[in-house]
Motif scaffolding. Structure first.
Motif, mmCIF file in Angstrom:
data_model
loop_
_atom_site.group_PDB
_atom_site.id
_atom_site.type_symbol
_atom_site.label_atom_id
_atom_site.label_comp_id
_atom_site.label_asym_id
_atom_site.label_seq_id
_atom_site.Cartn_x
_atom_site.Cartn_y
_atom_site.Cartn_z
ATOM 1 N N ASP A 259 -5.264 6.294 2.363
ATOM 2 C CA ASP A 259 -5.555 7.126 1.030
ATOM 3 C C ASP A 259 -6.901 7.156 0.471
ATOM 4 O O ASP A 259 -7.583 8.167 0.286
ATOM 5 N N TRP B 115 0.099 2.068 6.429
ATOM 6 C CA TRP B 115 -0.408 2.861 5.131
ATOM 7 C C TRP B 115 -1.502 1.783 4.831
ATOM 8 O O TRP B 115 -1.479 0.534 4.631
ATOM 9 N N ALA B 116 -2.616 2.588 4.322
ATOM 10 C CA ALA B 116 -3.834 1.733 3.628
ATOM 11 C C ALA B 116 -4.226 2.507 2.430
ATOM 12 O O ALA B 116 -4.438 3.642 2.457
ATOM 13 N N GLU B 117 -4.364 1.764 1.466
ATOM 14 C CA GLU B 117 -4.607 2.143 0.186
ATOM 15 C C GLU B 117 -6.309 2.398 0.139
ATOM 16 O O GLU B 117 -6.830 3.442 -0.383
ATOM 17 N N TYR C 99 -5.072 14.007 -5.792
ATOM 18 C CA TYR C 99 -3.696 14.781 -5.844
ATOM 19 C C TYR C 99 -3.223 15.046 -7.248
ATOM 20 O O TYR C 99 -2.411 16.079 -7.410
ATOM 21 N N SER C 100 -3.686 14.126 -8.252
ATOM 22 C CA SER C 100 -3.146 14.191 -9.338
ATOM 23 C C SER C 100 -3.396 15.346 -10.521
ATOM 24 O O SER C 100 -3.067 15.711 -11.240
ATOM 25 N N LEU D 144 5.434 13.064 4.108
ATOM 26 C CA LEU D 144 4.808 11.920 4.704
ATOM 27 C C LEU D 144 6.026 11.018 5.055
ATOM 28 O O LEU D 144 5.946 10.239 6.137
ATOM 29 N N GLU D 145 7.114 10.895 4.426
ATOM 30 C CA GLU D 145 8.236 10.136 4.837
ATOM 31 C C GLU D 145 8.817 10.755 5.936
ATOM 32 O O GLU D 145 9.226 9.702 6.839
ATOM 33 N N GLU E 279 6.592 9.600 8.934
ATOM 34 C CA GLU E 279 6.910 8.242 9.234
ATOM 35 C C GLU E 279 8.128 8.112 9.968
ATOM 36 O O GLU E 279 8.112 7.409 11.060
ATOM 37 N N ILE F 54 0.891 4.118 -2.857
ATOM 38 C CA ILE F 54 0.613 5.535 -2.597
ATOM 39 C C ILE F 54 1.607 6.463 -2.827
ATOM 40 O O ILE F 54 1.505 7.434 -3.595
ATOM 41 N N PHE F 55 2.864 6.070 -2.489
ATOM 42 C CA PHE F 55 4.195 7.041 -2.885
ATOM 43 C C PHE F 55 4.327 6.983 -4.491
ATOM 44 O O PHE F 55 4.481 8.114 -4.906
ATOM 45 N N VAL G 165 2.915 12.703 -10.296
ATOM 46 C CA VAL G 165 2.316 13.911 -10.813
ATOM 47 C C VAL G 165 3.526 15.124 -10.511
ATOM 48 O O VAL G 165 4.208 15.243 -9.637
ATOM 49 N N ILE H 84 -4.062 10.837 4.543
ATOM 50 C CA ILE H 84 -2.765 10.983 4.177
ATOM 51 C C ILE H 84 -2.451 12.647 3.917
ATOM 52 O O ILE H 84 -1.233 13.157 3.796
ATOM 53 N N LEU I 25 -2.511 5.474 8.288
ATOM 54 C CA LEU I 25 -2.627 6.485 6.976
ATOM 55 C C LEU I 25 -3.402 5.993 6.101
ATOM 56 O O LEU I 25 -2.971 5.032 5.278
ATOM 57 N N SER J 1 -4.731 10.186 -3.217
ATOM 58 C CA SER J 1 -3.777 10.366 -4.300
ATOM 59 C C SER J 1 -4.305 10.297 -5.597
ATOM 60 O O SER J 1 -3.560 11.054 -6.475
ATOM 61 N N ALA K 151 1.030 -1.162 0.043
ATOM 62 C CA ALA K 151 -0.118 -0.035 -0.119
ATOM 63 C C ALA K 151 0.854 1.102 0.057
ATOM 64 O O ALA K 151 0.636 2.129 -0.785
ATOM 65 N N GLU L 197 -8.409 -2.064 3.673
ATOM 66 C CA GLU L 197 -7.094 -2.246 4.199
ATOM 67 C C GLU L 197 -7.084 -1.794 5.557
ATOM 68 O O GLU L 197 -6.429 -2.093 6.353
ATOM 69 N N LEU M 297 4.098 16.857 -0.472
ATOM 70 C CA LEU M 297 3.265 15.592 0.392
ATOM 71 C C LEU M 297 4.159 14.378 0.597
ATOM 72 O O LEU M 297 4.317 13.692 1.787
ATOM 73 N N PRO M 298 4.651 13.776 -0.564
ATOM 74 C CA PRO M 298 5.632 12.588 -0.414
ATOM 75 C C PRO M 298 6.485 12.701 0.594
ATOM 76 O O PRO M 298 6.576 11.724 1.336
ATOM 77 N N LEU N 254 1.897 9.506 -5.654
ATOM 78 C CA LEU N 254 1.993 10.976 -5.497
ATOM 79 C C LEU N 254 3.268 11.488 -6.156
ATOM 80 O O LEU N 254 3.352 12.929 -6.434
ATOM 81 N N ARG N 255 4.367 10.714 -6.421
ATOM 82 C CA ARG N 255 5.506 11.051 -6.966
ATOM 83 C C ARG N 255 5.256 10.888 -8.433
ATOM 84 O O ARG N 255 5.993 11.912 -9.114
#
Ligand code: SF4
Lengths: 215, 471
Positions: free
Chosen positions: B293, B83-85, B300-301, B67-68, B71, A8-9, A15, B239, B291, B297, A4, B89, B63-64, A12-13
């Motif tokens: 999603d 993490w859950a999509e 987000y795009s 989040l890292e 974490e 997710i990453f 775009v 997230i 967290l 995400s 997951a 989950e 954001l990415p 996010l990465r």
């Protein structure tokens, strides 16, 4: 790493990201309050949410506290003997209801804490005038539950540490470099709710009374 | 005629409940007044909104990375990060933690993300009870309902209804309509629950990447109880809730409660950075953060739709919405009602499921004007309306699914005619001549309105008569 997380990453990465102009992000002081003004504002805010505020000083706070305990008919008071205030209180044991130290892990006396403790007294690391808030950083001597479970919470605030805003308190006490404690709290009045028909009721899950003594 | 949708049926029913509508009107009026009183200086309000917007937009732009950082700081502090999509989950993660501790029930502080997950139902299906402890949530859980507002979940209920409900569920306690007594009853019942609860669950208002800190805003103390008393604390959040710096917190905390309920600050602001450390005498031994999603995400795009994720869930847009105040929160049939729900839900679950919600707006603009992080809600509503009918892909989930061939052809024909003056003039002239033939009954439109009348002269003819040269 979980799948997951990877997905997710990846999304996010994938775009392009907007550049953000961060002008205006930082704190700008808008009030010019001296100590007297800060005390006045703090008091007004606290009283507006039904907290009791007493203005006192280093000579008289102990008597004031003893009187308040009597007036409220308290049979015990949870207070640490290791703080500046606690030391003074423990020297005058006779003037106070039974003093109780939080000297064991909660598991060893949870029932007593939940059902027998009438009130607690804690120190604070500061206050905020704009919102009428106390800042607490619970410690081993004054753990988190002290300001949460007992029905009456006394808090002593040294007005030297009464800041205008939260941002100023954070900056001047340098929270970032001190490192955040397990739990940091702002407390602005006794616990309350307006969930029943928007009627304000005090004493929901936290203390029913908050008593602030300003020194 | 096509079968009315679920949403229409619910709206119809809600509009028929005059008493509930009056109740909502009164509640929203109070909330709007309270908010206004918190911002006497408009320039200062606008400055604060700019600041809050920049803080949230900046966080999203990184954001990415944030989040890292979050974490790694949380992990260093001893908090477990998951993490859950999808909501499935996320539910599973919570279930596994429960099972690891042989926990048969949990106590919950208020969390909209847990509503989004349908956590209570899910756990129930596994034989685990999730007990709500926020007073409003507790009340609606007793009655088997869902929240009708994100900040005040039981706002649709009157004092009398709550009194009856308590009397029904706790027959040993004498009937009362006194709010203080009702509140005390809930306090006593829930104290005992907090005392025994093996696990506490909460939401998160802001997560600070720089320090690895979870921030919770609340008035009652149930959030503090849920995160302090039980030996295990599970926090669930989206997230997007992360901010970069500790110094980003005071401005957000300043604008959130003022926008939400018109309070200068909430009673408690609770910042959690680690589980109980060695030597500490209370607090949970174990803290988890889930967290989620769940479509974020994807939102987000898209550079325009991304603004949706700035939301700090204050509810101001809901309080100021002329549609919400009339139809109430339950009509939306979603977790998040009102303007924020209108833009968020179709993006999360797709335009096929909730695309109709974007019609539940008069585009009056009030939501966009009060939003503390300046989300242009009306523009996003427009964009989603377009996403629904566009032909060429699009970034929202189920883009194009609302397109109707007849409607599409009609608009195409209209646009062709409007760009060909001779055709347009001919059409409008004919319309004035057959004006009396317009039927009085135009379906749903005329059920509460009179049919629109076509003028007896076209605008061009009228202007010509006035001697205006329109060419
Ligand atoms: S969209 Fe804006 S006004 Fe609405 S809940 Fe979110 S932050 Fe508040």
């Amino acid at each position: 790493m979980s799948e997951a997380r990877t997905h997710i990453f990846q999304r996010l990465r994938a775009v392009p990201r907007p550049e953000v102009d961060t002008t205006g992000r930082d704190y700008v002081p808008i009030y010019d309050w001296d100590r007297a003004e800060r005390i006045k504002r703090f008091t007004e805010r606290m009283q507006a949410v039904r907290a009791e505020v007493h203005h006192s000083d280093r000579d008289s706070w102990l008597n004031l506290l003893a009187d308040l305990c009597k007036a409220k008919g308290l049979t015990n008071l949870l207070v640490s003997p290791h703080t500046e205030w606690g030391q003074a209180i423990y020297q005058q044991v006779g003037e106070f209801p039974t003093l109780q130290d939080y000297d064991r892990a909660i598991e060893a006396w949870k029932h007593e804490m939940f059902y027998n403790i009438d009130a607690s007294l804690t120190s604070t690391v500061g206050g905020i005038a704009e919102t009428g808030s106390l800042i607490l950083w619970p410690t081993e001597q004054e753990p988190r539950i002290m300001s949460l479970v007992p029905p009456v919470h006394f808090a002593i605030l040294d007005t030297q540490h009464l800041y205008t805003t939260f941002a100023e308190a954070m900056q001047e006490q340098d929270w970032l470099n001190q490192g955040m404690p397990t739990n940091a709290l702002l407390i602005s009045g006794p616990s309350k709710s307006a969930d029943i028909a928007q009627v304000l009721a005090y004493g929901v899950h936290g203390p029913k009374e908050l008593v602030v003594i300003l020194i | 005629m096509a079968k009315p949708s679920e949403f229409r049926i619910q709206v119809d029913q809600a509009l028929g409940k005059t008493e509930v509508r009056a109740h909502f009107r009164k509640a929203m009026d109070t909330l709007m007044t309270n908010r206004r009183n918190q911002f006497p200086d408009n320039a200062e309000l606008q400055r604060l909104r700019d600041q809050a917007q920049v803080i949230r937009a900046n966080a999203l732009s990184k954001l990415p990375e944030l989040l890292e950082q979050l974490e790694s700081n949380l992990t260093r502090n001893g908090i477990h990060v998951h993490w859950a999509e999808t909501t499935d989950e996320a539910n599973d993660i919570v279930l596994k933690i429960m099972q690891k501790h042989n926990a048969t029930w949990m106590i919950k502080g208020k969390s909209m993300v847990s509503e989004e997950m349908g956590l209570n139902h899910f756990l129930e299906s596994k034989g685990i009870e999730a007990l709500e402890s926020d007073l409003g949530e507790f009340i609606i859980q007793l009655d088997g309902e869902t929240p009708s507002h994100i900040i005040m979940p039981a706002i649709h209920k009157s004092k009398e209804q709550i009194a009856q409900l308590f009397n029904e569920k706790f027959p040993d306690i004498p009937y009362t309509e006194d709010v203080d007594t009702l509140t005390r009853t809930a306090r006593d019942i829930l104290r005992e629950k907090f005392y025994n609860a093996p696990v506490g669950l909460s939401g998160v208002n802001f997560a600070v990447a720089e320090t690895g800190t979870l921030c919770l805003v609340e008035n009652e103390g149930n959030g503090r109880m849920s995160t302090t008393i039980p030996p295990v604390h599970i926090a669930v959040t989206g997230i997007e809730k992360v901010v970069e710096k500790l110094s980003d917190i005071p401005p957000l905390l300043s604008i959130l409660p003022r926008s939400a309920t018109g309070q200068p600050i909430t009673t408690y602001f609770n910042m959690i950075s680690s589980p109980r450390k060695k030597g500490e005498k209370d607090g949970p031994e174990e803290v988890h953060l889930v967290l989620l999603d769940n479509g974020r995400s994807r939102i987000y795009s898209d550079p325009e739709l991304l603004a949706t994720l700035r939301c700090i869930r204050c509810g101001a847009c809901i309080n100021h919405c002329p549609v919400y105040v009339r139809i109430g929160g339950h009509s939306y049939g979603t977790v998040y009602p009102g303007p924020i729900g209108t833009i968020l839900e179709p993006q999360k679950s797709g335009l096929k499921v909730h695309g109709e919600l974007v019609q539940a707006s008069s585009l009056c603009g009030a939501c966009g004007e009060v939003c503390p992080v300046r989300i242009p809600i009306p523009s996003i509503i427009n964009r989603l309306r377009y996403e629904g009918v566009r032909q060429d892909g699009g970034s929202a989930l189920d883009a194009g699914s609302k397109r109707k061939p007849l409607e599409a052809i009609t608009w195409k024909a209209w646009s062709w005619a409007a760009s060909h003056p001779s055709v347009y003039n001919l059409g409008s002239t004919v319309a004035t001549q057959v004006r009396n033939l317009v039927p009085h009954n135009l379906g749903a439109w005329t059920s509460v309105r009179t049919a629109p009348a076509v003028a007896d002269k076209t605008l061009h003819q009228q202007l010509k008569a006035l001697g205006v040269d329109h060419e």
